[in-house]
Design a protein around this motif. Structure first.
Motif, mmCIF file in Angstrom:
data_model
loop_
_atom_site.group_PDB
_atom_site.id
_atom_site.type_symbol
_atom_site.label_atom_id
_atom_site.label_comp_id
_atom_site.label_asym_id
_atom_site.label_seq_id
_atom_site.Cartn_x
_atom_site.Cartn_y
_atom_site.Cartn_z
ATOM 1 N N THR A 1 0.673 -0.964 -11.045
ATOM 2 C CA THR A 1 0.526 -0.475 -9.673
ATOM 3 C C THR A 1 -0.386 -1.418 -8.909
ATOM 4 O OG1 THR A 1 0.202 1.544 -8.371
ATOM 5 C CG2 THR A 1 -1.517 1.018 -9.961
ATOM 6 N N ASN A 2 -0.610 -1.098 -7.643
ATOM 7 C CA ASN A 2 -1.595 -1.818 -6.844
ATOM 8 C C ASN A 2 -2.456 -0.736 -6.228
ATOM 9 O OD1 ASN A 2 -2.009 -2.707 -3.661
ATOM 10 N ND2 ASN A 2 -2.613 -4.227 -5.154
ATOM 11 N N PHE B 1 -3.910 1.958 -2.239
ATOM 12 C CA PHE B 1 -2.838 2.560 -1.479
ATOM 13 C C PHE B 1 -2.996 4.087 -1.509
ATOM 14 C CE2 PHE B 1 1.836 3.292 -0.790
ATOM 15 C CZ PHE B 1 1.989 2.482 0.324
ATOM 16 N N GLY C 1 4.055 3.696 -4.868
ATOM 17 C CA GLY C 1 4.575 4.082 -3.553
ATOM 18 C C GLY C 1 5.649 3.087 -3.166
ATOM 19 N N MET C 2 6.427 2.685 -4.177
ATOM 20 C CA MET C 2 7.378 1.590 -3.961
ATOM 21 C C MET C 2 8.689 2.094 -3.357
ATOM 22 S SD MET C 2 8.872 -1.234 -6.586
ATOM 23 C CE MET C 2 7.330 -2.090 -6.857
ATOM 24 N N GLN D 1 7.299 3.875 7.545
ATOM 25 C CA GLN D 1 6.498 2.727 7.986
ATOM 26 C C GLN D 1 5.959 3.061 9.367
ATOM 27 O OE1 GLN D 1 5.638 -0.066 6.208
ATOM 28 N NE2 GLN D 1 6.610 1.089 4.552
ATOM 29 N N GLN E 1 0.795 -5.885 4.323
ATOM 30 C CA GLN E 1 0.507 -6.211 2.929
ATOM 31 C C GLN E 1 1.678 -7.035 2.403
ATOM 32 O OE1 GLN E 1 0.138 -2.987 0.050
ATOM 33 N NE2 GLN E 1 -0.837 -4.351 -1.440
ATOM 34 N N THR F 1 7.551 -3.414 2.260
ATOM 35 C CA THR F 1 8.659 -3.254 3.199
ATOM 36 C C THR F 1 8.177 -3.448 4.636
ATOM 37 O OG1 THR F 1 8.331 -0.875 2.938
ATOM 38 C CG2 THR F 1 10.194 -1.848 1.790
ATOM 39 N N GLU G 1 11.668 5.861 4.493
ATOM 40 C CA GLU G 1 12.118 5.321 3.209
ATOM 41 C C GLU G 1 11.836 6.259 2.028
ATOM 42 O OE1 GLU G 1 8.379 2.216 3.187
ATOM 43 O OE2 GLU G 1 10.315 1.436 3.807
HETATM 44 N N1 ARG Z 1 6.308 1.305 0.372
HETATM 45 C C1 ARG Z 1 5.973 -0.062 0.562
HETATM 46 C C2 ARG Z 1 6.840 -0.940 -0.295
HETATM 47 O O1 ARG Z 1 7.412 -0.505 -1.260
HETATM 48 C C3 ARG Z 1 4.522 -0.361 0.286
HETATM 49 C C4 ARG Z 1 4.035 -0.042 -1.076
HETATM 50 C C5 ARG Z 1 2.650 -0.604 -1.337
HETATM 51 N N2 ARG Z 1 2.111 -0.020 -2.513
HETATM 52 C C6 ARG Z 1 0.913 -0.255 -3.054
HETATM 53 N N3 ARG Z 1 0.544 0.419 -4.089
HETATM 54 N N4 ARG Z 1 0.127 -1.156 -2.535
HETATM 55 O O2 ARG Z 1 6.989 -2.088 -0.063
#
Ligand code: ARG
Length: 274
Positions: free
Chosen positions: A53-54, A57, A112-113, A134, A162, A166, A233
């Motif tokens: 993960t990152n 978020f 949160g992808m 978004q 970031q 997306t 999304e």
């Molecule tokens: N929902 C967006 C994507 O999938 C942003 C997800 C960023 N997630 C995070 N843990 N930094 O591109």
């Protein structure tokens, strides 16, 4: 070989039930000292489920002290519990999650992808467990009132995103279509960095998922979220394309947790309850 695996899994499963009964839910993989006597042997026999993960978020993943908490962390823990596996969460750059999963360094990516057609060419996705939007953050006194203002013909607003999210992909596409320079977009390693750049006036707007946006705006003076939504999304967990067995297992557990209301109660705890 298969048989041995089955036995190991069965033992791991019994062990996890015993652990649950013995010590309740103590969150992510930390084994408390007081449980050590009963769990040391069993814990190591559990198969590991590594999640990339990152962790910048909120409320999906963020640090509470040393620990990574949030919706994704809790849903993943519930999945691991169901499968009798030991969850390990690894915090890396968002940009590296898909490659890390593709190469087998991590079992799955949960961050949160957003599910996109392009990402589907590199990884497989689970069922969706949450939705996102978004949205756009600006300064309270900004002249920008809507997404259209940013994309307007002669507008040259600087936008922070970031890297590889997306938000980055959509605004970069729209800027290109509108004939605007790519130099107007700055890609940051984390959402925090993008928001800090907005606060200090280095960019005029940040495109980011709505829930993190709310957290950032709540934590930073002088910022607001535009009323107009940019794109909506679905979030899902990603797996390497050849890893169907694990994907099916995790997805099966996830679907049960969606059906029995566990996922909703985790989401509500972090979002709707606020
Ligand atoms: N929902 C967006 C994507 O999938 C942003 C997800 C960023 N997630 C995070 N843990 N930094 O591109």
């Amino acid at each position: 070989m298969k048989k041995i695996l089955a036995i190991v899994l069965a033992v791991a499963m019994i062990a996890s039930v015993a652990m649950l009964a013995g010590c309740g839910n103590n969150g992510t993989n930390a084994t408390k000292a007081s449980d050590a006597a009963t769990t040391v042997e069993t814990a190591s026999s559990k198969a590991k489920l590594t999640m990339a993960t990152n962790a910048y978020f909120p409320p999906y993943e963020y640090y509470d002290g040393e620990k990574i908490v949030g919706i994704d962390a809790e849903v993943a823990q519930a999945i691991a519990d169901k499968l009798g596996m030991e969850l390990e969460i690894v915090d890396i750059e968002f940009d590296s999650i898909i490659t890390g999963v593709q190469t087998g360094k991590y079992d799955m990516g949960m961050a949160g992808m957003t599910v996109t057609d392009e990402r589907k060419q590199s990884v497989d996705f689970s069922s969706s467990y949450a939705t996102g939007i978004q949205s756009v953050i600006v300064k309270e006194d900004s002249a920008i009132k809507s997404v259209d203002d940013i994309l307007a013909k002669d507008a040259t607003y600087k936008v922070g995103v970031q890297l590889s999210t997306t938000g980055d992909i959509y605004i970069s596409d729209d800027y290109e279509k509108a004939g605007k320079s790519a130099d107007l977009i700055t890609e940051f390693q984390t959402g925090n960095d993008a928001v800090a750049a907005l606060s200090s006036g280095k960019v005029d707007a940040v495109v980011i998922d709505n829930e993190p946006a709310k957290s950032y705006v709540a934590a930073t003076k002088g910022l607001k979220i535009l009323d107009t939504e940019y794109v909506s999304e679905d979030y899902a967990i990603c797996f390497a394309k050849n890893n169907t067995e694990l994907k099916d297992k995790v997805n099966g557990a996830l679907e049960e947790l969606i059906k029995d209301g566990t996922v909703k109660s985790i989401v509500d705890k972090y979002i709707n309850a606020k």
